[in-house]
Design an enzyme around this catalytic site. Sequence first.
Site, PDB file in Angstrom:
ATOM      1  N   ASP A  13      67.622  40.141  88.456  1.00 28.93           N
ATOM      2  CA  ASP A  13      69.019  39.764  88.173  1.00 28.93           C
ATOM      3  C   ASP A  13      69.858  40.814  87.782  1.00 28.93           C
ATOM      4  O   ASP A  13      69.215  41.800  86.981  1.00 28.93           O
ATOM      5  CB  ASP A  13      69.211  38.636  87.358  1.00 28.93           C
ATOM      6  CG  ASP A  13      70.671  37.837  87.439  1.00 28.93           C
ATOM      7  OD1 ASP A  13      71.197  38.084  88.557  1.00 28.93           O
ATOM      8  OD2 ASP A  13      70.824  36.962  86.749  1.00 28.93           O
ATOM      9  N   ASN A  61      71.198  31.996  97.927  1.00 29.31           N
ATOM     10  CA  ASN A  61      72.021  33.225  98.276  1.00 29.31           C
ATOM     11  C   ASN A  61      72.653  33.377  99.511  1.00 29.31           C
ATOM     12  O   ASN A  61      73.385  34.120 100.000  1.00 29.31           O
ATOM     13  CB  ASN A  61      70.803  34.260  98.040  1.00 29.31           C
ATOM     14  CG  ASN A  61      70.442  34.788  96.696  1.00 29.31           C
ATOM     15  OD1 ASN A  61      69.553  35.227  96.504  1.00 29.31           O
ATOM     16  ND2 ASN A  61      71.464  34.546  95.876  1.00 29.31           N
TER      17      ASN A  61
END
Length: 234
Positions: A13, A61
């Site tokens: 991340d 995503n």
Amino acid sequence: MNPIPTHVAIIMDGNGRWAQARGLPRLKGHEAGAESVSAVIRACRQLGVKHLTLYAFSSENWRRPAEEVRGLMRLLLRFAREREHELHENRVRLRVIGAIEDFPLAVRRTLQRVIEATERYSEGQLILALSYGGRAEIARAARRIAEQVRAGALDPEDIDEATVARNLDAPDVPDPELMIRTSGEMRLSNFLLWQLSYAELYVTPVLWPDFREPDFRRAIEAYRRRQRRFGAIA
Ligand code: FPP
């Protein structure tokens, strides 16, 4: 001290924030993140970590802007094509978990080719979680089990935890002992929900594109010092 973990899972991340901090487009952060992927693969081979699962693209995503999704697809293609030699040099087998059928044909074909070209390696495995969600993986396992019951190959009475584990996307891979998340977020984000039940969690504020071999070594050292009890008391 715990031994070196056999399987490490990572939520990579912070690529967007890394790029933003430099006034760059988000994709530049993902590109720099691909360098960290190579660095961590090398570190795994040096340290003897046999399995590495990376959350490269979550089922959520797809909701990102189309341009970013396309950029991530291109990056994956590029990674598979340009870094294939690194997999061979490190004798690492590539595998994929998740709803890979959601991916464009060109990406699937290229990944499939590299998966087959590296199939013979048993020293290390790189498992990419693509269009991956932990709940969806458990639902897929339930569907596979239901099909076996319908075919008369399995009695519902015999379904236990081992049955579910056997029907996950990569059933032969042992559960990760350690899960690393970069960029400070304290969340599981639907990653390996079944497999992370007893994993040690290591969260670092370092953004993924800055996460390199020394950071990985620090995470492994922290893991080795942890007391693992699995619900027991000593
Ligand atoms: C999270 O950062 C990262 C991703 C959604 C993608 C991870 C992909 C890579 C590292 C690219 C290369 C991967 C391989 C396997 C070649 P974010 O964009 O959510 O960051 P933010 O939270 O700072 O916005």
